[in-house]
Motif scaffolding. Structure first.
Motif, PDB file in Angstrom:
ATOM      1  N   GLU A   1       0.824  -1.210   0.000  1.00  0.00           N
ATOM      2  CA  GLU A   1       0.000   0.000   0.000  1.00  0.00           C
ATOM      3  C   GLU A   1       0.854   1.255   0.000  1.00  0.00           C
ATOM      4  O   GLU A   1       1.904   1.314   0.650  1.00  0.00           O
ATOM      5  CB  GLU A   1      -0.929   0.003   1.222  1.00  0.00           C
ATOM      6  N   GLN A   2       0.391   2.256  -0.763  1.00  0.00           N
ATOM      7  CA  GLN A   2       1.012   3.577  -0.844  1.00  0.00           C
ATOM      8  C   GLN A   2       2.509   3.480  -1.116  1.00  0.00           C
ATOM      9  O   GLN A   2       3.323   4.140  -0.480  1.00  0.00           O
ATOM     10  CB  GLN A   2       0.743   4.371   0.444  1.00  0.00           C
ATOM     11  N   GLN A   3       2.837   2.678  -2.109  1.00  0.00           N
ATOM     12  CA  GLN A   3       4.233   2.497  -2.483  1.00  0.00           C
ATOM     13  C   GLN A   3       4.663   3.596  -3.460  1.00  0.00           C
ATOM     14  O   GLN A   3       4.104   3.730  -4.548  1.00  0.00           O
ATOM     15  CB  GLN A   3       4.439   1.131  -3.147  1.00  0.00           C
ATOM     16  N   PRO A   4       5.655   4.421  -3.090  1.00  0.00           N
ATOM     17  CA  PRO A   4       6.155   5.452  -4.024  1.00  0.00           C
ATOM     18  C   PRO A   4       6.711   4.788  -5.286  1.00  0.00           C
ATOM     19  O   PRO A   4       7.460   3.805  -5.208  1.00  0.00           O
ATOM     20  CB  PRO A   4       7.257   6.146  -3.221  1.00  0.00           C
ATOM     21  N   ALA A   5       6.349   5.343  -6.438  1.00  0.00           N
ATOM     22  CA  ALA A   5       6.743   4.712  -7.693  1.00  0.00           C
ATOM     23  C   ALA A   5       6.733   5.728  -8.828  1.00  0.00           C
ATOM     24  O   ALA A   5       6.117   6.795  -8.733  1.00  0.00           O
ATOM     25  CB  ALA A   5       5.799   3.550  -8.024  1.00  0.00           C
ATOM     26  N   PHE A   6       7.433   5.366  -9.885  1.00  0.00           N
ATOM     27  CA  PHE A   6       7.359   6.080 -11.155  1.00  0.00           C
ATOM     28  C   PHE A   6       6.970   5.080 -12.233  1.00  0.00           C
ATOM     29  O   PHE A   6       7.416   3.928 -12.225  1.00  0.00           O
ATOM     30  CB  PHE A   6       8.706   6.702 -11.523  1.00  0.00           C
ATOM     31  N   ILE A   7       6.144   5.532 -13.176  1.00  0.00           N
ATOM     32  CA  ILE A   7       5.788   4.709 -14.322  1.00  0.00           C
ATOM     33  C   ILE A   7       6.889   4.857 -15.365  1.00  0.00           C
ATOM     34  O   ILE A   7       7.193   5.975 -15.807  1.00  0.00           O
ATOM     35  CB  ILE A   7       4.434   5.117 -14.921  1.00  0.00           C
ATOM     36  N   LEU A   8       7.501   3.757 -15.762  1.00  0.00           N
ATOM     37  CA  LEU A   8       8.546   3.785 -16.773  1.00  0.00           C
ATOM     38  C   LEU A   8       7.973   3.612 -18.174  1.00  0.00           C
ATOM     39  O   LEU A   8       8.442   4.236 -19.129  1.00  0.00           O
ATOM     40  CB  LEU A   8       9.565   2.675 -16.507  1.00  0.00           C
ATOM     41  N   HIS A   9       6.970   2.779 -18.277  1.00  0.00           N
ATOM     42  CA  HIS A   9       6.399   2.474 -19.599  1.00  0.00           C
ATOM     43  C   HIS A   9       5.039   1.826 -19.379  1.00  0.00           C
ATOM     44  O   HIS A   9       4.858   1.070 -18.420  1.00  0.00           O
ATOM     45  CB  HIS A   9       7.313   1.508 -20.367  1.00  0.00           C
ATOM     46  N   ALA A  10       4.090   2.135 -20.239  1.00  0.00           N
ATOM     47  CA  ALA A  10       2.766   1.506 -20.162  1.00  0.00           C
ATOM     48  C   ALA A  10       2.236   1.287 -21.575  1.00  0.00           C
ATOM     49  O   ALA A  10       2.460   2.116 -22.460  1.00  0.00           O
ATOM     50  CB  ALA A  10       1.796   2.366 -19.349  1.00  0.00           C
ATOM     51  N   ARG A  11       1.545   0.183 -21.751  1.00  0.00           N
ATOM     52  CA  ARG A  11       0.963  -0.121 -23.062  1.00  0.00           C
ATOM     53  C   ARG A  11      -0.382  -0.815 -22.881  1.00  0.00           C
ATOM     54  O   ARG A  11      -0.648  -1.428 -21.838  1.00  0.00           O
ATOM     55  CB  ARG A  11       1.904  -0.991 -23.887  1.00  0.00           C
ATOM     56  N   PRO A  12      -1.242  -0.711 -23.896  1.00  0.00           N
ATOM     57  CA  PRO A  12      -2.549  -1.364 -23.803  1.00  0.00           C
ATOM     58  C   PRO A  12      -2.411  -2.871 -23.646  1.00  0.00           C
ATOM     59  O   PRO A  12      -1.483  -3.495 -24.165  1.00  0.00           O
ATOM     60  CB  PRO A  12      -3.219  -1.009 -25.140  1.00  0.00           C
ATOM     61  N   TYR A  13      -3.369  -3.440 -22.910  1.00  0.00           N
ATOM     62  CA  TYR A  13      -3.395  -4.878 -22.667  1.00  0.00           C
ATOM     63  C   TYR A  13      -4.834  -5.343 -22.750  1.00  0.00           C
ATOM     64  O   TYR A  13      -5.711  -4.847 -22.024  1.00  0.00           O
ATOM     65  CB  TYR A  13      -2.791  -5.182 -21.297  1.00  0.00           C
ATOM     66  N   ARG A  14      -5.076  -6.269 -23.651  1.00  0.00           N
ATOM     67  CA  ARG A  14      -6.437  -6.729 -23.920  1.00  0.00           C
ATOM     68  C   ARG A  14      -7.330  -5.534 -24.253  1.00  0.00           C
ATOM     69  O   ARG A  14      -6.865  -4.533 -24.778  1.00  0.00           O
ATOM     70  CB  ARG A  14      -6.946  -7.566 -22.756  1.00  0.00           C
ATOM     71  N   GLU A  15      -8.627  -5.628 -23.965  1.00  0.00           N
ATOM     72  CA  GLU A  15      -9.536  -4.582 -24.450  1.00  0.00           C
ATOM     73  C   GLU A  15      -9.571  -3.358 -23.564  1.00  0.00           C
ATOM     74  O   GLU A  15      -9.705  -2.233 -24.043  1.00  0.00           O
ATOM     75  CB  GLU A  15     -10.957  -5.155 -24.593  1.00  0.00           C
ATOM     76  N   THR A  16      -9.442  -3.530 -22.251  1.00  0.00           N
ATOM     77  CA  THR A  16      -9.659  -2.393 -21.346  1.00  0.00           C
ATOM     78  C   THR A  16      -8.526  -2.178 -20.342  1.00  0.00           C
ATOM     79  O   THR A  16      -8.625  -1.286 -19.501  1.00  0.00           O
ATOM     80  CB  THR A  16     -10.966  -2.588 -20.550  1.00  0.00           C
ATOM     81  N   SER A  17      -7.479  -2.957 -20.431  1.00  0.00           N
ATOM     82  CA  SER A  17      -6.435  -2.914 -19.401  1.00  0.00           C
ATOM     83  C   SER A  17      -5.125  -2.379 -19.961  1.00  0.00           C
ATOM     84  O   SER A  17      -4.988  -2.086 -21.148  1.00  0.00           O
ATOM     85  CB  SER A  17      -6.238  -4.306 -18.799  1.00  0.00           C
ATOM     86  N   MET A  18      -4.121  -2.274 -19.080  1.00  0.00           N
ATOM     87  CA  MET A  18      -2.788  -1.846 -19.479  1.00  0.00           C
ATOM     88  C   MET A  18      -1.752  -2.669 -18.716  1.00  0.00           C
ATOM     89  O   MET A  18      -2.014  -3.148 -17.607  1.00  0.00           O
ATOM     90  CB  MET A  18      -2.570  -0.351 -19.195  1.00  0.00           C
ATOM     91  N   LEU A  19      -0.585  -2.802 -19.336  1.00  0.00           N
ATOM     92  CA  LEU A  19       0.582  -3.373 -18.681  1.00  0.00           C
ATOM     93  C   LEU A  19       1.602  -2.257 -18.482  1.00  0.00           C
ATOM     94  O   LEU A  19       1.891  -1.510 -19.414  1.00  0.00           O
ATOM     95  CB  LEU A  19       1.212  -4.480 -19.529  1.00  0.00           C
ATOM     96  N   ALA A  20       2.123  -2.139 -17.280  1.00  0.00           N
ATOM     97  CA  ALA A  20       3.058  -1.060 -16.972  1.00  0.00           C
ATOM     98  C   ALA A  20       4.321  -1.618 -16.330  1.00  0.00           C
ATOM     99  O   ALA A  20       4.267  -2.605 -15.586  1.00  0.00           O
ATOM    100  CB  ALA A  20       2.411  -0.035 -16.041  1.00  0.00           C
ATOM    101  N   GLU A  21       5.443  -0.980 -16.643  1.00  0.00           N
ATOM    102  CA  GLU A  21       6.689  -1.213 -15.924  1.00  0.00           C
ATOM    103  C   GLU A  21       6.867  -0.049 -14.970  1.00  0.00           C
ATOM    104  O   GLU A  21       6.799   1.118 -15.381  1.00  0.00           O
ATOM    105  CB  GLU A  21       7.883  -1.293 -16.878  1.00  0.00           C
ATOM    106  N   CYS A  22       7.089  -0.345 -13.703  1.00  0.00           N
ATOM    107  CA  CYS A  22       7.189   0.694 -12.685  1.00  0.00           C
ATOM    108  C   CYS A  22       8.496   0.554 -11.918  1.00  0.00           C
ATOM    109  O   CYS A  22       8.965  -0.559 -11.665  1.00  0.00           O
ATOM    110  CB  CYS A  22       6.022   0.586 -11.696  1.00  0.00           C
ATOM    111  N   LEU A  23       9.064   1.689 -11.533  1.00  0.00           N
ATOM    112  CA  LEU A  23      10.205   1.702 -10.622  1.00  0.00           C
ATOM    113  C   LEU A  23       9.675   2.109  -9.260  1.00  0.00           C
ATOM    114  O   LEU A  23       9.212   3.228  -9.081  1.00  0.00           O
ATOM    115  CB  LEU A  23      11.275   2.681 -11.090  1.00  0.00           C
ATOM    116  N   THR A  24       9.725   1.193  -8.308  1.00  0.00           N
ATOM    117  CA  THR A  24       9.216   1.471  -6.969  1.00  0.00           C
ATOM    118  C   THR A  24      10.377   1.653  -5.996  1.00  0.00           C
ATOM    119  O   THR A  24      11.485   1.171  -6.223  1.00  0.00           O
ATOM    120  CB  THR A  24       8.314   0.326  -6.457  1.00  0.00           C
TER     121      THR A  24
END
Length: 230
Positions: free
Chosen positions: A4-27
């Motif tokens: 919970e409440q983990q500080p993070a930055f989004i490195l990259h995100a792309r669409p996944y299936r119809e309504t979702s996304m896959l993201a790489e995060c640096l926490t």
């Protein structure tokens, strides 16, 4: 495991299936992680895809299970950073560098702090070339690949500003010769070691040297961002 409440930055995100996304995060506390953000592309979703844009600091609630975590919520944290033009390209380079050089779920709070500070400096308009060299140096150190820039690896003597060297990723600083494409002035090695900006020629030499070192740690590979960054 719930996080919970983990500080993070989004490195990259792309669409996944119809309504979702896959993201790489640096926490901060769990290193780089892959995250499935289910349903965020639906209209009216609680977590919007805009909250998963690169460069923004967020706090994540996650369900950690296996290689990929499931996103439960993402909330903005701190000031919104605006990286445009060359700064935006430099930011994408940082993200690619982190993704390529780090393993998943390998906690490295020091690297997280370096990344955070570097984005802030770029957003504030500090010189990009020097800012990137500092991050490359600090990131390599945080990953255990620290550069020994002020000592001749042959005899342990101090690097001399007026002499010419080259940097071997396995050995360190070695004597060089003028005209060698790997040649770098001792003054420029000492500038990076001492966190003092060199002149324009020095920055160019350091960029070339750091690319050689990073390529070594990539197993001889290259980064896509090198094709557009000068």
């Amino acid at each position: 495991m719930r996080v919970e409440q983990q500080p993070a930055f989004i490195l990259h995100a792309r669409p996944y299936r119809e309504t979702s996304m896959l993201a790489e995060c640096l926490t901060r506390d769990h290193g780089r992680i892959g995250v499935v953000a289910r349903g965020v592309r639906r209209e009216g979703a609680r977590t919007q895809r805009a909250q998963l844009e690169p460069f923004q600091r967020v706090e994540l609630d996650l369900l950690m299970k296996g290689e990929l975590a499931t996103l439960r919520s993402a909330e903005p944290s701190g000031a919104v950073l605006r990286l445009t033009g060359d700064a935006g390209l430099a930011g994408l380079y940082l993200n690619e560098l982190v993704v390529r050089l780090t393993g998943r779920q390998d906690a490295n709070p020091e690297l997280f702090a370096f990344y955070d500070g570097t984005l802030s400096r770029m957003a504030a308009g500090e010189p990009l070339a020097w800012t990137l060299r500092r991050f490359e140096r600090d990131m390599l150190g945080a990953l255990g690949y620290g550069l020994q820039l002020d000592i001749d690896a042959i005899d342990g003597s101090p690097v001399e500003p007026a002499l010419v060297y080259f940097y071997d990723p396995e050995s360190g600083v070695l004597p060089g010769r003028v005209g060698d494409q790997r040649a770098i002035r001792g003054a420029d090695l000492l500038a990076l070691a001492g966190d003092t900006p060199p002149d324009t020629a020095g920055l160019s030499s350091l960029r070339r040297m750091m690319r050689q070192v990073i390529s070594f740690h990539l197993g001889g590979g290259e980064l896509k961002a090198w094709r557009v960054l000068r």
